[in-house]
Scaffold this active site. Sequence first.
Site, short mmCIF file in Angstrom:
data_model
loop_
_atom_site.label_atom_id
_atom_site.label_comp_id
_atom_site.label_asym_id
_atom_site.label_seq_id
_atom_site.Cartn_x
_atom_site.Cartn_y
_atom_site.Cartn_z
N ALA A 66 0.85 -1.19 0.00
CA ALA A 66 0.00 0.00 0.00
C ALA A 66 0.88 1.24 0.00
O ALA A 66 2.05 1.19 0.39
CB ALA A 66 -0.91 0.00 1.22
N GLY A 112 -0.54 -5.09 0.85
CA GLY A 112 -1.77 -5.01 0.07
C GLY A 112 -1.67 -5.71 -1.27
O GLY A 112 -2.68 -6.15 -1.82
N GLU A 115 -2.35 -9.29 -0.54
CA GLU A 115 -3.77 -9.36 -0.19
C GLU A 115 -4.64 -9.30 -1.44
O GLU A 115 -5.66 -10.00 -1.53
CB GLU A 115 -4.12 -8.25 0.80
CG GLU A 115 -3.52 -8.50 2.18
CD GLU A 115 -3.70 -7.33 3.13
OE1 GLU A 115 -4.26 -7.53 4.22
OE2 GLU A 115 -3.28 -6.21 2.78
N GLU A 135 3.47 -5.96 7.43
CA GLU A 135 2.83 -4.84 8.13
C GLU A 135 3.29 -4.67 9.57
O GLU A 135 3.39 -3.54 10.07
CB GLU A 135 1.30 -5.01 8.09
CG GLU A 135 0.66 -4.67 6.74
CD GLU A 135 0.63 -5.84 5.78
OE1 GLU A 135 -0.07 -5.76 4.77
OE2 GLU A 135 1.34 -6.85 6.04
#
Length: 260
Positions: A66, A112, A115, A135
């Site tokens: 991200a 992300g 994900e 993360e």
Amino acid sequence: MSYNNILTNSKEGICIITINRPKKLNALNQETITELHQAFKEANDNSDIKVIIITGSGEKAFVAGADISEFADFSVEEGEHLAENGQTLLFDYVEHLSTPVIAAVNGFALGGGLELAMSAHFRIASDNAKMGLPEVSLGVIPGYGGTQRLPQLVGKGRAMELIMTAGMIDANTALNYGLVNHVTKQEELLPVCEKIAWKIMRNSSVAIGAAIHAINANYKDGVDGFKVEIKEFGNCFGTDDFEEGTSAFLEKRKAEFPGK
């Protein structure tokens, strides 16, 4: 439709969506998430599109994570909204599309990015791919479904280790874990995905959508996946695809599914 951060290319029933932020290693920001939602929606709503492939531009990254600069100063409430909105708009949305989605994982798929790949129906990786959920090294946890989908795919123990160590695994380890279905050379990644897509497209798109719904039901709390399967199985009997498929079988010819 034109986009700032993604490219779309449709041909012969396959839509390839490419995240195109090479200077940011294709990192996901809010604008990109919104554009991806729209591109997936357009492809899913197009009856001519039978398979969607999601990938990243360049040779370095599928999606490197991200865009941290967007949320470094967020409050608790803003952080919660970020995760909820992202899951609803993109990650959960992709998982439940009736059109099959293949993630072509080239290079880094971190945070992300992994994900997003896990929200696809299955994954093919290039041999230079690196995957992880780093993360916790930033003082946060995966917020786009990583703590839920990773254990489903690789098992609780391996997911715990990967998330707690914030480590990366290579493509062959991901294959061994069951995180990806196949590993191929980078230059062969999209051709391999397209070859699998062609195999999918020989079959009933209506039945495939029903199968996706039934399989996903197994992973929903409070939902009896067997009952969903029974319902979807019965629904298939009322479709033109079922009539064509059974007629073609009995007549010993190739089925030409109308997709309805």
